[in-house]
Enzyme design. Structure first.
Site, PDB file in Angstrom:
ATOM      1  N   LYS A  94       0.799  -1.231   0.000  1.00 30.71           N
ATOM      2  CA  LYS A  94       0.000   0.000   0.000  1.00 30.71           C
ATOM      3  C   LYS A  94       0.836   1.288   0.000  1.00 30.71           C
ATOM      4  CE  LYS A  94      -3.086  -1.622  -0.704  1.00 30.71           C
ATOM      5  NZ  LYS A  94      -3.196  -2.660  -1.787  1.00 30.71           N
ATOM      6  N   SER A  95       2.060   1.162  -0.476  1.00 31.81           N
ATOM      7  CA  SER A  95       2.938   2.336  -0.542  1.00 31.81           C
ATOM      8  C   SER A  95       3.048   2.910  -1.946  1.00 31.81           C
ATOM      9  CB  SER A  95       4.349   1.956  -0.050  1.00 31.81           C
ATOM     10  OG  SER A  95       4.275   1.497   1.266  1.00 31.81           O
ATOM     11  N   HIS A 158       7.673  -7.435  -1.786  1.00 31.48           N
ATOM     12  CA  HIS A 158       7.356  -6.768  -0.507  1.00 31.48           C
ATOM     13  C   HIS A 158       8.325  -7.235   0.594  1.00 31.48           C
ATOM     14  CE1 HIS A 158       3.806  -4.790  -1.897  1.00 31.48           C
ATOM     15  NE2 HIS A 158       3.007  -5.834  -1.915  1.00 31.48           N
ATOM     16  N   ARG A 180       5.944   5.386   1.591  1.00 37.61           N
ATOM     17  CA  ARG A 180       4.791   6.293   1.693  1.00 37.61           C
ATOM     18  C   ARG A 180       4.582   6.646   3.158  1.00 37.61           C
ATOM     19  NH1 ARG A 180      -1.405   4.815  -0.351  1.00 37.61           N
ATOM     20  NH2 ARG A 180      -2.081   6.980  -0.604  1.00 37.61           N
ATOM     21  N   SER A 188      -4.858   3.025   3.785  1.00 34.96           N
ATOM     22  CA  SER A 188      -4.977   2.254   2.548  1.00 34.96           C
ATOM     23  C   SER A 188      -5.064   0.758   2.856  1.00 34.96           C
ATOM     24  CB  SER A 188      -3.769   2.562   1.654  1.00 34.96           C
ATOM     25  OG  SER A 188      -3.918   1.957   0.404  1.00 34.96           O
TER      26      SER A 188
HETATM   27  P1  PAP Z   1       0.005  -3.220  -3.209  1.00 27.14           P
HETATM   28  O1  PAP Z   1       1.237  -2.999  -2.403  1.00 27.14           O
HETATM   29  O2  PAP Z   1      -0.964  -4.154  -2.571  1.00 27.14           O
HETATM   30  O3  PAP Z   1       0.282  -3.562  -4.632  1.00 27.14           O
HETATM   31  P2  PAP Z   1      -0.212  -0.423  -3.647  1.00 27.14           P
HETATM   32  O4  PAP Z   1      -0.315  -0.247  -5.089  1.00 27.14           O
HETATM   33  O5  PAP Z   1       1.078  -0.160  -3.000  1.00 27.14           O
HETATM   34  O6  PAP Z   1      -0.773  -1.843  -3.232  1.00 27.14           O
HETATM   35  O7  PAP Z   1      -1.227   0.545  -2.909  1.00 27.14           O
HETATM   36  C1  PAP Z   1      -2.438   0.968  -3.414  1.00 27.14           C
HETATM   37  C2  PAP Z   1      -2.484   2.443  -3.154  1.00 27.14           C
HETATM   38  O8  PAP Z   1      -1.858   3.131  -4.244  1.00 27.14           O
HETATM   39  C3  PAP Z   1      -3.911   2.942  -3.106  1.00 27.14           C
HETATM   40  O9  PAP Z   1      -3.882   4.057  -2.218  1.00 27.14           O
HETATM   41  P3  PAP Z   1      -5.168   4.576  -1.437  1.00 27.14           P
HETATM   42  O10 PAP Z   1      -5.803   3.403  -0.774  1.00 27.14           O
HETATM   43  O11 PAP Z   1      -4.664   5.595  -0.468  1.00 27.14           O
HETATM   44  O12 PAP Z   1      -6.043   5.190  -2.457  1.00 27.14           O
HETATM   45  C4  PAP Z   1      -4.128   3.333  -4.540  1.00 27.14           C
HETATM   46  O13 PAP Z   1      -5.213   4.225  -4.733  1.00 27.14           O
HETATM   47  C5  PAP Z   1      -2.807   3.981  -4.880  1.00 27.14           C
HETATM   48  N1  PAP Z   1      -2.544   3.990  -6.329  1.00 27.14           N
HETATM   49  C6  PAP Z   1      -2.775   3.016  -7.229  1.00 27.14           C
HETATM   50  N2  PAP Z   1      -2.404   3.406  -8.445  1.00 27.14           N
HETATM   51  C7  PAP Z   1      -1.936   4.660  -8.327  1.00 27.14           C
HETATM   52  C8  PAP Z   1      -1.413   5.607  -9.274  1.00 27.14           C
HETATM   53  N3  PAP Z   1      -1.326   5.334 -10.548  1.00 27.14           N
HETATM   54  N4  PAP Z   1      -1.024   6.814  -8.795  1.00 27.14           N
HETATM   55  C9  PAP Z   1      -1.114   7.102  -7.473  1.00 27.14           C
HETATM   56  N5  PAP Z   1      -1.610   6.257  -6.551  1.00 27.14           N
HETATM   57  C10 PAP Z   1      -2.014   5.043  -6.972  1.00 27.14           C
END
Ligand code: PAP
Length: 348
Positions: A94-95, A158, A180, A188
């Site tokens: 979620k970073s 991760h 983040r 998130s």
């Molecule tokens: P993961 O580690 O499980 O792959 P990850 O992609 O790190 O997840 O985290 C998702 C977060 O990135 C979400 O944040 P939020 O819950 O605060 O909204 C998601 O919205 C955000 N995110 C995904 N894609 C983008 C992007 N293209 N630009 C900016 N933020 C993004």
């Protein structure tokens, strides 16, 4: 969903899978879980966010019996062979993993999708997680994602720095870490966990999430230790490890994307800059674009594509944390990051 890979297999991973491969992957997962079950039984455990429990291994909490799990870390440590030309993207969940995957994939492959070929870009039809795989998932594949021994391999992970397979540490390869601010990671992760939790466990309250997070309990947490591990190595080996923050990427997107391209060995030429290539990649990988592409469908049977896109904002935590929660996270961060130059922005 699948991505068009036929004519440019040199850089693109072979990620299209048929049902048989899926079945085989599941069978391989069962074997790996069985292989490490005795070690798992010896590990301290805590309440999990998505899965029922998380397990402490080498100082960090991990889920079990999932694709990204403690068993996968052990299997990778036992078997994974890095190459010096590999590029790794490391994040705490979620970073900004999805965003970073999209950016790196499109930077490295940009010559394949120039001009009118942009309409065939994988990121316009597929989840970034399909385009750039986690090494954690590689363990279960019969056919490795990158079949060509000479191809440049892009992987995400991760796994905390100190638990990375030794061959990655020894390989001299490049690694990008995206960090983040802890409060937005907490919010998130809270939403992500509630989307993916087994229905029988009911929803998690924000208070519960806060309590676990502030004690360091989250998949591949403690948050602070994960960040510190990669930050330290980025100072020691700046040519190999690039440390970025989600917040700075949001504010100074253009500069950071150029910096990232240079670090990866794919700097923009003056001509590309004049043609607006940097802006093109930023637009392609923007939250607005990727969230639209990934509105429907599933990454895997249990994870909707949409689960990776929620708000995509900096500072959403202000809508969730009480003054007291904010104070506690600030206090832990101040203590854990004492003397380190890790910061986000004044309002983060
Ligand atoms: P993961 O580690 O499980 O792959 P990850 O992609 O790190 O997840 O985290 C998702 C977060 O990135 C979400 O944040 P939020 O819950 O605060 O909204 C998601 O919205 C955000 N995110 C995904 N894609 C983008 C992007 N293209 N630009 C900016 N933020 C993004």
């Amino acid at each position: 969903m699948s991505i068009p890979i036929a004519s440019h297999a040199f850089y693109l991973p072979s990620i299209t899978k048929c049902n048989d491969e899926d079945k085989q992957e599941r069978a391989n997962m069962a074997l790996v879980f069985d292989q490490y079950k005795d070690r798992l039984a010896t590990l301290p455990k805590e309440k999990g966010w998505i899965t029922e429990n998380v397990y402490m291994y080498q100082g960090f909490w991990h889920q079990s019996s999932r694709r990204i799990s403690v068993e996968t870390v052990m299997a990778l440590q036992d078997t994974f062979k890095a190459r010096p030309t590999d590029i790794y993207l490391a994040t705490l969940p979620k970073s900004g993993t999805t965003w970073l995957k999209a950016l790196v994939f499109s930077l490295v492959n940009r010559n394949l999708y120039k001009n009118n070929r942009l309409s065939t870009h994988p990121l316009l039809v597929s989840n970034p997680h399909n385009c750039l795989p986690f090494i954690e998932i590689e363990v279960f594949r019969n056919t490795p994602t990158y079949v060509d021994p000479h191809s440049l391999r892009l992987f995400a992970t991760h796994i905390p720095y100190t638990s990375l397979p030794q061959s990655i540490l020894d390989s001299g390869c490049r690694l990008v870490y995206l960090c983040r601010n802890p409060k937005d990671v907490l919010v998130s992760m809270f939403h992500f966990a509630n989307k993916l939790r087994d229905k029988s466990r009911g929803l998690m309250t924000f208070e519960e999430a806060f309590e676990l997070f502030s004690r360091g309990v989250m998949p591949t947490g403690p948050y602070w230790d994960h960040v510190k591990g990669y930050h330290k190595v980025s100072l020691e080996y700046p040519k190999n490890v690039l440390f970025l923050t989600y917040e700075d990427m949001n504010i100074n997107t253009m500069n950071n994307v150029k910096r990232l391209a240079k670090f990866l060995g794919y700097p923009f030429t003056e001509e590309e800059e004049a043609e607006g290539a940097v802006q093109g990649i930023i637009r392609l990988c923007s939250y607005e674009n990727l969230s639209e592409v990934n509105k429907h469908g599933n990454l895997r049977e249990d994870i909707p594509n949409g689960a990776f896109f929620r708000e995509g904002k900096v500072g959403d935590w202000t809508n969730y944390l009480t003054g007291e929660m904010n104070r506690i996270i600030d206090e832990i961060t101040k203590e854990k990051f004492y003397g380190l130059d890790i910061s986000w922005c004044p309002t983060c």
